[in-house]
Every structure is written in structure tokens, then in C-alpha cells.
Design a protein around this motif. Structure first.
Motif, mmCIF file in Angstrom:
data_model
loop_
_atom_site.group_PDB
_atom_site.id
_atom_site.type_symbol
_atom_site.label_atom_id
_atom_site.label_comp_id
_atom_site.label_asym_id
_atom_site.label_seq_id
_atom_site.Cartn_x
_atom_site.Cartn_y
_atom_site.Cartn_z
ATOM 1 N N VAL A 1 -52.723 -23.738 27.179
ATOM 2 C CA VAL A 1 -52.177 -23.426 25.755
ATOM 3 C C VAL A 1 -50.746 -23.119 26.059
ATOM 4 N N ASP A 2 -49.939 -23.322 25.031
ATOM 5 C CA ASP A 2 -48.267 -22.293 25.323
ATOM 6 C C ASP A 2 -48.613 -21.199 24.088
ATOM 7 N N GLN A 3 -48.607 -19.860 24.538
ATOM 8 C CA GLN A 3 -48.515 -19.340 23.783
ATOM 9 C C GLN A 3 -47.481 -17.849 24.111
ATOM 10 N N LEU A 4 -48.075 -17.771 25.459
ATOM 11 C CA LEU A 4 -47.109 -16.524 25.490
ATOM 12 C C LEU A 4 -45.860 -16.731 25.757
ATOM 13 N N TYR A 5 -45.332 -17.922 26.287
ATOM 14 C CA TYR A 5 -44.360 -17.918 26.921
ATOM 15 C C TYR A 5 -43.556 -18.927 25.220
ATOM 16 N N ARG A 6 -43.834 -19.103 24.252
ATOM 17 C CA ARG A 6 -43.475 -19.752 23.288
ATOM 18 C C ARG A 6 -42.494 -19.500 22.426
ATOM 19 N N SER A 7 -41.302 -20.069 22.174
ATOM 20 C CA SER A 7 -40.363 -19.627 21.580
ATOM 21 C C SER A 7 -40.737 -19.009 20.547
ATOM 22 N N VAL A 8 -40.887 -17.900 19.649
ATOM 23 C CA VAL A 8 -41.020 -17.383 18.660
ATOM 24 C C VAL A 8 -39.391 -17.356 18.281
ATOM 25 N N ASN A 9 -39.509 -17.213 16.553
ATOM 26 C CA ASN A 9 -38.542 -17.536 15.209
ATOM 27 C C ASN A 9 -38.423 -16.480 14.631
ATOM 28 N N GLN A 10 -37.486 -15.427 13.765
ATOM 29 C CA GLN A 10 -37.235 -14.594 12.872
ATOM 30 C C GLN A 10 -35.502 -15.011 11.802
ATOM 31 N N PRO A 11 -36.159 -15.129 10.687
ATOM 32 C CA PRO A 11 -35.247 -16.031 9.804
ATOM 33 C C PRO A 11 -33.530 -14.701 9.927
ATOM 34 N N THR A 12 -32.889 -14.767 9.904
ATOM 35 C CA THR A 12 -31.921 -13.678 9.433
ATOM 36 C C THR A 12 -31.721 -13.033 7.964
ATOM 37 N N PRO A 13 -31.325 -12.059 7.637
ATOM 38 C CA PRO A 13 -31.260 -11.625 5.796
ATOM 39 C C PRO A 13 -30.126 -12.671 5.274
ATOM 40 N N ALA A 14 -29.623 -12.829 5.941
ATOM 41 C CA ALA A 14 -28.570 -14.115 5.633
ATOM 42 C C ALA A 14 -29.504 -15.551 4.917
ATOM 43 N N GLN A 15 -30.400 -15.846 5.782
ATOM 44 C CA GLN A 15 -31.246 -17.343 5.280
ATOM 45 C C GLN A 15 -32.435 -16.674 4.153
ATOM 46 N N ALA A 16 -32.597 -15.396 4.062
ATOM 47 C CA ALA A 16 -34.127 -15.130 3.544
ATOM 48 C C ALA A 16 -33.902 -15.757 1.838
ATOM 49 N N SER A 17 -33.240 -15.788 1.486
ATOM 50 C CA SER A 17 -32.985 -17.002 0.117
ATOM 51 C C SER A 17 -32.567 -17.838 0.144
ATOM 52 N N LEU A 18 -32.456 -18.922 1.488
ATOM 53 C CA LEU A 18 -32.303 -20.252 1.228
ATOM 54 C C LEU A 18 -33.501 -20.987 0.908
ATOM 55 N N LYS A 19 -33.178 -22.495 0.543
ATOM 56 C CA LYS A 19 -34.439 -23.076 0.675
ATOM 57 C C LYS A 19 -34.356 -24.502 2.108
ATOM 58 N N SER A 20 -33.027 -24.022 3.046
ATOM 59 C CA SER A 20 -33.471 -24.915 3.921
ATOM 60 C C SER A 20 -32.398 -24.272 5.193
ATOM 61 N N ILE A 21 -32.275 -24.975 6.569
ATOM 62 C CA ILE A 21 -31.028 -24.383 7.242
ATOM 63 C C ILE A 21 -30.642 -25.358 7.658
ATOM 64 N N SER A 22 -29.382 -25.194 8.146
ATOM 65 C CA SER A 22 -28.373 -26.207 8.684
ATOM 66 C C SER A 22 -28.401 -26.062 10.038
ATOM 67 N N ASP A 23 -28.489 -25.314 10.764
ATOM 68 C CA ASP A 23 -28.462 -24.321 12.350
ATOM 69 C C ASP A 23 -28.652 -26.424 13.044
ATOM 70 N N TYR A 24 -29.365 -26.990 12.834
ATOM 71 C CA TYR A 24 -29.407 -27.865 13.754
ATOM 72 C C TYR A 24 -29.365 -29.281 12.625
ATOM 73 N N ALA B 1 -39.564 -26.799 -2.704
ATOM 74 C CA ALA B 1 -39.433 -26.380 -1.654
ATOM 75 C C ALA B 1 -39.142 -25.202 -1.821
ATOM 76 N N VAL B 2 -39.616 -23.669 -0.562
ATOM 77 C CA VAL B 2 -40.134 -22.956 -0.035
ATOM 78 C C VAL B 2 -38.892 -21.706 0.511
ATOM 79 N N LYS B 3 -38.716 -20.820 -0.563
ATOM 80 C CA LYS B 3 -37.795 -20.186 0.196
ATOM 81 C C LYS B 3 -38.100 -19.045 1.428
ATOM 82 N N ILE B 4 -36.683 -19.122 2.504
ATOM 83 C CA ILE B 4 -37.465 -19.387 3.762
ATOM 84 C C ILE B 4 -37.992 -17.129 2.952
ATOM 85 N N GLY B 5 -38.098 -16.672 2.591
ATOM 86 C CA GLY B 5 -38.023 -15.180 2.706
ATOM 87 C C GLY B 5 -39.659 -14.908 2.004
#
Length: 297
Positions: free
Chosen positions: A172-195, A262-266
Motif C-alpha cells: 500500500v502506497d504510504q511512505l512514498y505517497r505524494s503529500v500536498n499542503q496548501p499555500t497561504p494564498a490558497q487558504a481563502s480560495l474555493k477552487s484550485i486552477s493549478d491543474y 464548496a469548502v474553502k481550502i483553509g
């Protein structure tokens, strides 16, 4: 590679023996020689059909075990030690659990992350054995264990290094699973357009990638549900809703609660955000990428 001595042979027709090796049918002739392939008549025998059915069941069982353990991790669910002891006897269950980072859980369901380690053994009397950060085997007796999501593991880098030193791998992919954290600028957003704006020649291609990655698609969105802090949140990444053969562009990544709001990223839990971004990044990575003039020259 499975050794010949580890194959459980069953009698076949004409004094042949037949068995399973890594999910595939193998056979021995009456002289005990293992053949490169099965004769047609043996492949169509009742014994072969029974073993093929067994192989299919084992594949389904393996998939079910992996998905169950992954669900424990995504929800950070405490698993009673009695359950761990029962399933450990099953080689496929053990394969899914072995080497995962685990922590003992007390009677109130609270994990003790100071005793985190790589799961190596389970015993009805001694509890469960882990390799700690010092490379030592420690046994813990507790009411349950937790398989934490990697973003919740404080010593993740050290545990990755330990696993690398010991040449340990995980089903099961655990140790090397990619992890992601929001940037301060994303905290107030309700969507992410990076992808967003990832191009697929056909919507069919995008849908196929979603299926292979294990993400259901509903209403044009690839989805990933995460239960965290007793709350269900669904990450949704737009992949298209036109004709299956038409070109499609990916869109926003959003998170919605059980009321479809929709839930705010923060306001998202750490696991929820990480898994949503992991989904979007994995699908986006399969997009069509045009060669630059310099690369094609």
C-alpha cells in the motif's frame, strides 16, 4: 520468483500435475519436469478451470485487502488489535499490511505517535512488533493500531530513510505517497486552477486514465471522497462532459461537503487537501503535451 518447491501441485489428467505460480497455470509431466506451457487438453481440463477460478478469486481478494488497508489509512481509522491478529494469518492480508507505518492506539482511540514504527509482525501474546527509528524491534500491546496518512507522520523523512536503508517496500502506497499542503494564498480560495487546461485528445482517454487510477467520474468530474474528523468531503476535478470522442480540457479542482457546498481550502483537513491534489496531479500528468520547437528540432 516462486520456487518450484513452494508450488502446491494437484493431480491432473494423464498423470500430469498442475499448479499456480504467480497467478499463472504451470504443470509437470509424469516424469516431474516442469513444462514451459500447458498442453491444450490440460489447459481445458476441470483441474485447470478450477485453478483459474482460484487465481481470479485470489486477485479479487488481494485487491480487496489493499483497498481496505488504504481506506484505513485515508480515514486514519483505529483498527482493533483483534482484527489485526485475525487477518495477519492470511498471507495476502499480511502482504498488504507488512512494513506500513503504524502507531498504537489507546482505549479512547488516541494514537501514540511517539511509538510509531514499521509493522513487521503480529502476535496474539506480544501484540504487534515494529521497527522503530533507531532500527530496533519494539513490541506494543494496545487496544488498536492506526495506519496514519503520511501527511500526519511527523518523522516521515526519517522513516523513509530507514525503509530505504533496510530495503523495505510497501504494498500500500504510504511512505512514498505524494503529500500536498496548501499555500497561504490558497487558504481563502474555493477552487484550485493549478491543474486546469490540461488537454486530452479525447474525453475517452481522460476517463480511461481516471478508471486506471481508481477515481470514479460523475457529472464530468473525477472524484475522491475522504472522511476526516468524522466529516466526508469530496474532491472534484473537472475532466469534461462532452462527447466521449471529442477533445477535452481539464478544469478546476474543488472540494464540496455532504450538502454539495464548496469548502474553502483553509477549512479542509490535511488529508482531504493532500488527496484531492494528488488526484488532480495524477490525472493532469497524463495530458497531451506538445513538443517545443527546440525539442522537436
Amino acid at each position: 520468483m516462486v520456487a518450484q518447491s513452494e508450488i502446491a501441485w494437484v493431480p491432473g489428467e494423464r498423470d500430469y500435475k498442475i499448479g499456480l505460480c504467480s497467478g499463472k497455470l504451470v504443470c509437470q509431466n509424469p516424469k516431474g519436469k516442469t513444462l514451459a506451457s500447458l498442453p491444450k487438453w490440460l489447459k481445458e481440463s476441470d483441474a485447470a478451470e478450477s485453478l483459474k477460478a482460484l487465481a481470479e478469486w485470489l486477485d479479487e481478494h488481494r485487491s480487496e485487502c489493499v483497498h481496505t488497508v488504504e481506506r484505513w489509512m485515508l480515514r486514519s481509522l483505529p483498527v482493533p488489535c483483534e482484527v489485526l491478529q485475525e487477518v495477519w494469518a492470511d498471507a495476502i492480508w499480511r502482504e498488504s499490511l507488512e512494513n506500513l507505518v503504524v502507531a498504537p492506539v489507546d482505549a479512547k482511540g488516541q494514537p501514540n505517535f511517539e511509538k510509531t514504527g514499521l509493522l513487521r509482525d503480529v502476535d496474539s501474546k506480544r501484540g504487534f512488533g515494529v521497527i522503530d527509528l533507531d532500527g530496533e524491534t519494539q513490541w506494543h500491546k494496545s487496544t488498536g493500531v492506526m495506519v496514519p496518512h503520511p501527511i500526519l507522520i511527523a518523522d516521515l523523512a526519517d522513516l523513509r530513510e530507514l525503509a530505504g536503508d533496510l530495503a523495505i517496500s510497501q504494498t500500500v502506497d504510504q511512505l512514498y505517497r505524494s503529500v500536498n499542503q496548501p499555500t497561504p494564498a490558497q487558504a481563502s480560495l474555493k477552487s484550485i486552477s493549478d491543474y486546469a487546461d490540461g488537454v486530452f485528445e479525447q474525453l475517452n482517454y481522460a476517463l480511461s486514465h481516471c478508471r486506471r487510477l481508481g477515481y470514479p467520474v460523475r457529472g464530468g468530474y473525477a472524484t475522491c471522497r475522504v472522511w476526516e474528523n468524522e466529516t466526508m468531503t469530496e474532491a472534484r476535478y473537472f475532466v469534461g462532459d462532452e462527447y466521449p470522442e471529442s477533445e477535452t480540457y481539464t478544469g478546476q479542482l474543488v472540494f464540496v461537503d455532504e450538502g454539495e457546498k464548496a469548502v474553502k481550502i483553509g477549512d479542509l483537513g490535511a488529508v482531504t487537501f493532500s488527496e484531492g491534489v494528488r488526484m488532480a496531479a495524477a490525472i493532469y500528468a497524463k495530458r497531451k503535451v506538445e513538443d517545443s520547437p527546440e525539442e522537436s528540432a
